[in-house]
Design a protein around this motif. Structure first.
Motif, short mmCIF file in Angstrom:
data_model
loop_
_atom_site.label_atom_id
_atom_site.label_comp_id
_atom_site.label_asym_id
_atom_site.label_seq_id
_atom_site.Cartn_x
_atom_site.Cartn_y
_atom_site.Cartn_z
N GLU A 79 1.39 4.26 -3.11
CA GLU A 79 0.86 5.84 -2.95
C GLU A 79 2.43 6.71 -3.40
O GLU A 79 2.00 7.40 -4.12
N THR A 80 3.64 5.92 -3.00
CA THR A 80 4.64 6.73 -3.71
C THR A 80 5.27 6.49 -5.25
O THR A 80 5.00 7.83 -5.48
N THR A 96 1.17 -0.67 -0.14
CA THR A 96 -0.50 0.41 -0.13
C THR A 96 0.75 1.37 0.38
O THR A 96 0.64 2.37 -0.64
N GLU A 97 1.51 1.66 0.96
CA GLU A 97 2.40 2.81 0.80
C GLU A 97 3.34 2.55 -0.01
O GLU A 97 3.76 4.02 -0.74
N TYR A 145 2.40 6.09 -7.08
CA TYR A 145 0.73 7.57 -8.10
C TYR A 145 2.09 8.78 -7.57
O TYR A 145 1.69 9.87 -8.94
N GLU A 146 2.41 8.74 -6.66
CA GLU A 146 2.89 10.74 -7.06
C GLU A 146 4.40 10.52 -7.70
O GLU A 146 3.97 11.73 -8.37
#
Length: 317
Positions: A215-216, A211-212, A218-219
């Protein structure tokens, strides 16, 4: 050349090597950085995989299926990085193989991204817990470096823009050479950005449980979209300056041709007068006239001044 690293308490530590690298040391490493490995080093790396170690031809393949794929050895990501040598940018493909307990990077050229990562690791400025996070950190740093390179190109374009549009004494042919170099660099950066987009999309499809990390990723994708738009802007600016430079060169050449054309027209009538009085006929009344020579000179001067004054009145000069 092989460099081995261990991830301990969130930090990357280089494993000191004395003499030849053993198979045990290789398996202990969390990150193996293989720079231009020789045959012995490739054979040693081969003990970690069931298939052969990727060679240069495999890494340079452009098909998406050959650059990003999954097999029994792990996730394979062949990513384009930006290098710099002899005043020009060039691209270098790096083969990443991500396994559960290690990351292997195989490359054929020294890259500033890897030098910067090693320097930041020595200073304790990089925090990661797994080889997967290390790969994502490398991708993130790569995108940041591309952003810095695009800023450098933009600043260089501003300087060239001033030369082309405001400096009358600028060497326009040299400006064209500079613009061509900047266009080449911008194109290579855009190619690396497009390749990185594909790599990030591949990682997102295959790291669904992280998950983490997602997120990175996607950034990073959002940053890539912004940078891609910026490369488009730079291409437009480069093309505008290139067209402007060529236009100014054409204007200068047209002005030179105009000057020669006017000079030819101005000197044509005096040449005609001189040609007439240069003929060797026996019967020419002016030959015996006392004021024939001054008259011929005056006629030539008047014939030359007449078109000049006419052009001046018309505003052509």
């Amino acid at each position: 050349m092989l460099r081995l690293y261990k991830i301990a308490q969130g930090l990357i530590k280089e494993i000191p090597i004395e003499g030849e690298i053993s198979s045990a040391q290789l398996r202990e490493a969390d990150w193996i950085d293989a720079l231009e490995p020789d045959d012995d080093e490739r054979a040693l790396l081969g003990t970690l995989f069931s298939d052969e170690v990727p060679d240069v031809d495999d890494v340079e393949e452009i098909e998406a299926s050959a650059r990003c794929f999954t097999d029994q050895d792990g996730l394979h990501v062949h990513s384009l990085f930006l290098g710099y040598s002899e005043g020009r940018h060039h691209t270098v493909s790096v083969a990443f193989i991500l396994q559960e307990d290690r990351l292997v990077a195989i490359r054929d050229g020294e890259l500033s991204d890897f030098r910067l990562l090693r320097m930041r690791a020595r200073r304790g400025q990089i925090s990661c817990k797994t080889p997967r996070e290390l790969l994502i950190t490398l991708m993130e740093q790569k995108v940041e470096n591309h952003a810095d390179n695009l800023e450098d190109i933009h600043r260089e374009l501003e300087r060239v823009s001033h030369l082309v549009l405001e400096d009358e004494a600028a060497d326009l042919e040299d400006c064209i050479s500079q613009l061509a170099r900047l266009e080449d660099s911008n194109g290579k950066i855009r190619l690396c950005l497009m390749d990185t987009q594909r790599d990030i999309s591949f990682l997102l499809r295959n790291l669904r449980e992280a998950t983490e990390s997602r997120e990175t990723l996607y950034e990073i994708l959002r940053d890539l979209e912004t940078l891609m738009s910026h490369t488009t802007f730079l291409f437009d600016k480069i093309n505008f300056l290139m067209d402007s430079t060529q236009g100014f060169i054409n204007i200068q050449q047209a002005q030179i041709i105009k000057t020669f054309s006017i000079a030819a027209v101005v000197f044509l009538p005096p040449t005609l007068v001189a040609s007439i009085y240069g003929m060797n006929f026996h019967v020419m009344p002016e030959l015996d006239w006392e004021y024939g020579y001054p008259m011929a000179i005056g006629l030539m001067v008047a014939a030359g001044m007449a078109p000049y004054l006419y052009f001046k009145r018309k505003g052509w000069l």
